[in-house]
Design an enzyme around this catalytic site. Sequence first.
Site, PDB file in Angstrom:
ATOM      1  CG  ASP A  30      30.955  29.555  41.967  1.00 54.98           C
ATOM      2  OD1 ASP A  30      31.728  30.344  41.473  1.00 54.98           O
ATOM      3  OD2 ASP A  30      31.443  28.838  42.946  1.00 54.98           O
ATOM      4  CE  LYS A  35      32.653  32.582  44.678  1.00 58.21           C
ATOM      5  NZ  LYS A  35      33.693  32.033  43.548  1.00 58.21           N
ATOM      6  CG  LEU A 150      34.942  42.983  32.993  1.00 52.74           C
ATOM      7  CD1 LEU A 150      34.295  42.328  34.260  1.00 52.74           C
ATOM      8  CD2 LEU A 150      34.109  43.725  32.219  1.00 52.74           C
ATOM      9  CG  LEU A 250      53.330  57.183  30.066  1.00 49.12           C
ATOM     10  CD1 LEU A 250      53.537  58.234  29.331  1.00 49.12           C
ATOM     11  CD2 LEU A 250      54.188  56.115  30.246  1.00 49.12           C
ATOM     12  CB  CYS A 260      44.357  40.954  35.262  1.00 53.13           C
ATOM     13  SG  CYS A 260      42.605  40.287  35.436  1.00 53.13           S
ATOM     14  CE  LYS A 263      44.748  35.394  35.970  1.00 51.36           C
ATOM     15  NZ  LYS A 263      44.630  34.660  34.598  1.00 51.36           N
TER      16      LYS A 263
END
Length: 433
Positions: A30, A35, A150, A250, A260, A263
């Site tokens: 990364d 991080k 996920l 529901l 997720c 977008k």
Amino acid sequence: MKLSVIGCGYLGAVHASAMAELGHEVVGIDVDPSKVEALQAGRPPFYEPGLPEVLTSAGATGRLRFSTDIAEVADATVHFIAVGTPQSADGYAADLKYVDAAIEALLPYLKEGDLIVGKSTVPVGTARRLADRIAESGTGARLAWNPEFLREGYAVKDTIEPDRLVYGVGDERDVEVLDGVYATAIGAGTPRIVTDYATAELVKVAANAFLATKISFINAMAEIAEVTGADITSLADAIGHDARIGRRFLNAGVGFGGGCLPKDIRAFTARAEELGRGESVAFLKEVDAINLRRRVRVVDLAVDALGGAPYGKKVAVLGVTFKPHSDDVRDSPALDVAVQLKGLGADVVVTDPEGIDNARLRHPQLLYTSATEEALRHADLVVLVTEWPEYVGLDPAHVKSISRASVIIDGRNALDTEAWKAAGWSYVGMGRS
């Protein structure tokens, strides 16, 4: 096997840790030094149940390490791309600059026979373009697409024990390589679908579009229930007994959020329009619109409960993350509701077990507290918008004793309606009679 994972955000950190836990030798790469330092020390930079334990146990074996130096991927033979694909700043399309940058950074270190495996959610057609770029590089490496499925809050389990594996491949040799990566899951009987690039790319966005549509469908029915006196929960129970429909997803409420579903359905719509098939997924625009309307509906209910005069009234907002068991506030309905109420002049006090720091970075104008009782004390209105177990399990009589409120708005239809009414509350749900 020796693996690399490029991008150590939510997806990448979980994937790298889980793969090392399964016995592979993994390096996570990364560009963010803080991080990498946190992950190397066994501290996830985000909240995900089970991840600290896996990071620690995998790290102790020596099979897992994290670095900012892309050159450390040189010994790996399988390279996972797990970078973000955020919504573009100027539209709904996905921004692929991080995916493209990851591929370009990898190229100098690839060897004949290496396999790059895309896990990021991308518009259909991306994998073919990237495969052509890799072929042009002359490295002899190949590309496969292996979408992730996920669920935040269950990501470690979903990686180690997936409910299905999808391989989008351009070369049959890559099936054997991926089978080696996922040998544990395959040995446990996990279904495996081998297909082409385009289908593998579409699987993820199609799944998210379906789930978003199901959620917005029941919320559309809640809008009808609210003007007819019907009860949306009973309706959902009734239709959910139909095996063709099912009861999951529901639950009417304030709608979906996170990094997720919102977008991805917007990017899917944008890509379909680029392909000249915008009409095929035009309904997703209404799915998105219904979802956003439910946030406004909660705000309207709050204003009504405050007699049309929210200015200066203390509103306790229970929850700020888009779902429980996460610290993710991206496109969070809960945070949106809090911000809208603040904009109307209410004194909004937000509490959440895990999401306060992330929410404060986005909206520092709100007042935050990690103490639920502090948020509730002397509140004129209580609004539940994230169904954390500690909020669902609140004692309504105790809340009554420390607040000034007589109305609770249940934005998730998660509370025991009768218990709150018995304690003297006016209970307001979403689509509830």
